[in-house]
Design a protein around this motif. Structure first.
Motif, PDB file in Angstrom:
ATOM      1  N   GLN A  71      48.674  47.753  41.668  1.00  0.00           N
ATOM      2  CA  GLN A  71      48.653  47.898  43.127  1.00  0.00           C
ATOM      3  C   GLN A  71      49.637  46.942  43.773  1.00  0.00           C
ATOM      4  OE1 GLN A  71      46.956  50.366  44.374  1.00  0.00           O
ATOM      5  NE2 GLN A  71      46.028  50.812  42.387  1.00  0.00           N
ATOM      6  N   LYS A  72      49.674  45.724  43.246  1.00  0.00           N
ATOM      7  CA  LYS A  72      50.446  44.677  43.902  1.00  0.00           C
ATOM      8  C   LYS A  72      51.944  44.863  43.679  1.00  0.00           C
ATOM      9  CE  LYS A  72      50.998  40.422  45.631  1.00  0.00           C
ATOM     10  NZ  LYS A  72      51.847  39.526  44.817  1.00  0.00           N
ATOM     11  N   THR A  73      52.354  45.083  42.447  1.00  0.00           N
ATOM     12  CA  THR A  73      53.784  45.078  42.151  1.00  0.00           C
ATOM     13  C   THR A  73      54.381  46.467  42.031  1.00  0.00           C
ATOM     14  OG1 THR A  73      53.584  45.170  39.760  1.00  0.00           O
ATOM     15  CG2 THR A  73      53.371  43.017  40.772  1.00  0.00           C
ATOM     16  N   GLY A  74      53.560  47.463  41.689  1.00  0.00           N
ATOM     17  CA  GLY A  74      54.094  48.801  41.556  1.00  0.00           C
ATOM     18  C   GLY A  74      54.977  48.980  40.327  1.00  0.00           C
ATOM     19  N   LEU A  75      54.957  48.006  39.430  1.00  0.00           N
ATOM     20  CA  LEU A  75      55.736  48.150  38.201  1.00  0.00           C
ATOM     21  C   LEU A  75      55.179  49.301  37.360  1.00  0.00           C
ATOM     22  CD1 LEU A  75      56.220  44.412  37.165  1.00  0.00           C
ATOM     23  CD2 LEU A  75      57.925  45.994  38.040  1.00  0.00           C
ATOM     24  N   PRO A  76      56.017  49.913  36.521  1.00  0.00           N
ATOM     25  CA  PRO A  76      55.515  50.988  35.673  1.00  0.00           C
ATOM     26  C   PRO A  76      54.440  50.477  34.721  1.00  0.00           C
ATOM     27  CG  PRO A  76      57.765  50.370  35.080  1.00  0.00           C
ATOM     28  CD  PRO A  76      57.459  49.697  36.365  1.00  0.00           C
TER      29      PRO A  76
ATOM     30  N   GLN B 276      55.113  48.897  31.353  1.00  0.00           N
ATOM     31  CA  GLN B 276      55.523  47.494  31.360  1.00  0.00           C
ATOM     32  C   GLN B 276      54.315  46.570  31.480  1.00  0.00           C
ATOM     33  OE1 GLN B 276      58.945  47.346  33.801  1.00  0.00           O
ATOM     34  NE2 GLN B 276      58.993  45.122  33.897  1.00  0.00           N
TER      35      GLN B 276
ATOM     36  N   GLN C 191      41.137  31.110  44.075  1.00  0.00           N
ATOM     37  CA  GLN C 191      40.012  30.590  43.306  1.00  0.00           C
ATOM     38  C   GLN C 191      39.174  29.656  44.151  1.00  0.00           C
ATOM     39  OE1 GLN C 191      41.086  28.679  39.715  1.00  0.00           O
ATOM     40  NE2 GLN C 191      39.835  30.108  38.549  1.00  0.00           N
ATOM     41  N   TYR C 192      37.893  29.912  44.132  1.00  0.00           N
ATOM     42  CA  TYR C 192      36.983  28.974  44.756  1.00  0.00           C
ATOM     43  C   TYR C 192      35.886  28.735  43.763  1.00  0.00           C
ATOM     44  CZ  TYR C 192      36.873  33.757  46.215  1.00  0.00           C
ATOM     45  OH  TYR C 192      37.040  35.102  46.258  1.00  0.00           O
TER      46      TYR C 192
ATOM     47  N   PRO D  55      34.725  33.399  50.847  1.00  0.00           N
ATOM     48  CA  PRO D  55      34.905  34.623  51.627  1.00  0.00           C
ATOM     49  C   PRO D  55      33.594  35.401  51.751  1.00  0.00           C
ATOM     50  CG  PRO D  55      36.322  34.606  49.667  1.00  0.00           C
ATOM     51  CD  PRO D  55      35.508  33.376  49.620  1.00  0.00           C
ATOM     52  N   PRO D  56      33.492  36.200  52.785  1.00  0.00           N
ATOM     53  CA  PRO D  56      32.232  36.878  53.108  1.00  0.00           C
ATOM     54  C   PRO D  56      31.607  37.641  51.948  1.00  0.00           C
ATOM     55  CG  PRO D  56      33.813  37.210  54.865  1.00  0.00           C
ATOM     56  CD  PRO D  56      34.528  36.484  53.779  1.00  0.00           C
TER      57      PRO D  56
END
Lengths: 281, 281
Positions: A55-60, A63, A80-81, A112-113
């Motif tokens: 999702q983040k990088t869209g790399l194939p 890979q 990280q918490y 976070p919530p």
DNA sequence: GCTAGCTTGTCAACGCTTTGTCGAATACAT
DNA sequence: ATGTATTCGACAAAGCGTTGACAAGCTAGC
């Protein structure tokens, strides 16, 4: 060890995709029980990692699949918490109300919530339930703690609720169901997941709920039922709601929920979040 | 390394434009994985630079593409986040809570943490204090606004905080000091400056603070005191802390802070940041 | 002032690869 | 027998690549 269906639910991928990734890229190679795949916790974790990186990088994928976990998590770093429930549980056991309050407000700032609901508030409520069951908690103590938690949840909800003219979900409880922890928590989870919601609160007659649902054109109505079975109320509500509006009943597993059209019995936060995903398509 | 789609999203340019710029002017020449373009972080940065310079100056791209990064950044001066507090103050004066919330979350993504604390949150708190003093703000309104600001500060801290087994600074307030805005702000400033910290929160007895300080071996303990003088508490804490651990007291100028060894009275953010610098050597 | 030419973002056509999904046949368990 | 998995092959949508073209805006030169 999970069968493929469960692994798919846990990762948010389809079973077809899981098999394709294995066949083509050997992204993960689960163990087998005879012919059947068995995914370990680590397998699921890696799949989540890959999916996040995708999702983040869209790399194939080819890979990404060739990378090790370290490289993957470097690709999509997640904040990280550290959550240490020890002091909180300590305070609970000794009924140190002031301490509970200050611990909660400290965590409120740091976490976070969504994690606050799942990893802090929920465990507390369970602990309180336990203590109450074995008579270690007086009514007044239970009330005080409930009030604190209620206010924490209320704050969380108010702080992140999205005001929208077209909410997707409506939250309420029917009459005589006073505990709103269930729907409050669920509302927060839904809000945290980005859904615009409409929070109605407790003790509402079916007519009111159906009315609001119709006016706001919500996709689903979420109820919380804790103690008694309420077949009649649910049937009434179902008949008053538009057919295409889903009805989600949050209730303990042992409660009998009548089989009605477009109606789901939800027993834990996990499946609630799964339903949210499905709603998003 | 990002594929073209992601690079386009990150720079705000279309994939067509990206390819055209490469083909015609060689503005950036990304690496390739086989046939596919792979944009590095530096590529994306340069594209952003070019785009900013283009927007500001309107020079022909052929010319901009021939420049090096230095020339480009000289052309479009640094990201000058202009902070306009007017709408926020307006919303404050009219107690428009929803407005306050949306303004704050808008600023939150535009402005770096340090500036958010110093130039946004701090002025708001002062304004709220004023309004409260002259009785223009009801208790419940004050509570709502406080909750919002707390959550903003919490978010900032969460986004910044470095989890470290060896924090340098510990933040807390003694019992009956409920407002945590002081230490929250200070924590954010310290985190933003790169210090690993330990955030304990409010309402903690001296023994607890000293205990945590000793276990974590922090270099300094930062307290916030707002209302009353607390000579006794401070003396107790000082005696419980290791000698080499500094004690920083954030408190208004007019409060009397007892003279104790390795103890400093801090009255504003400016001198706090000065202390941070000194701590770093 | 007007036109010819340059600049520049966008689009279409076409080929190739990647990737999620589906169907069909088969295997296994309850 | 029914339901769930498995494998395999196939397909269609989507993404990316290259090339060429076009329209709108700007510039320069007459």
């Amino acid at each position: 060890m999970y069968p493929i269906r469960v692994a798919a639910r846990l990762t948010g991928l389809s079973t077809d995709t899981l098999r394709a990734w294995e066949r083509r890229y050997k992204a993960v190679v689960p163990a087998r029980n005879g012919r059947r795949r068995l995914y370990s916790e680590a397998d699921v974790e890696r799949l989540k990692l890959i999916n996040r990186a995708l999702q983040k990088t869209g790399l194939p994928i080819a890979q990404l699949a060739a990378m090790n976990n370290e490289q993957l998590s470097a690709l999509s770093p997640q904040p990280q918490y550290q959550i240490d429930l020890q002091p909180l549980m300590q305070a609970l056991s000794t009924f140190d109300v002031a301490r509970i309050e200050s611990e909660l407000s400290r965590l409120l700032v740091l976490i976070p919530p969504r994690e606050m609901v799942l990893q802090v508030v929920h465990p507390i409520l369970q602990k309180v339930g336990q203590l109450y069951e074995i008579g270690q908690l007086s009514i007044s103590q239970e009330h005080m703690i409930s009030a604190i938690i209620r206010s924490v949840l209320g704050t969380l909800l108010r702080l992140q609720i999205k005001v929208s003219p077209t909410p997707l979900l409506l939250f309420a409880t029917p009459p005589e169901e006073l505990h709103e922890f269930g729907i409050l928590s669920a509302s927060i989870l839904a809000s945290a997941a980005g859904f615009p919601i409409l929070y109605l609160g407790t003790n509402l007659p079916p007519q009111e709920i159906a009315n609001a649902a119709q006016v706001a054109r919500v996709r689903a109505v979420v109820l919380s039922i804790l103690m008694q079975e309420r077949t009649a109320t649910l049937k009434t509500l179902r008949s008053l709601l538009p057919q295409q509006t889903q009805l989600w009943i949050g209730a303990p597993k042992h409660l009998v929920i009548p089989k009605l059209p477009a109606t789901i019995h939800i027993t834990d936060f996990n499946s609630f979040e799964q339903q949210l995903l499905d709603l998003k398509h």
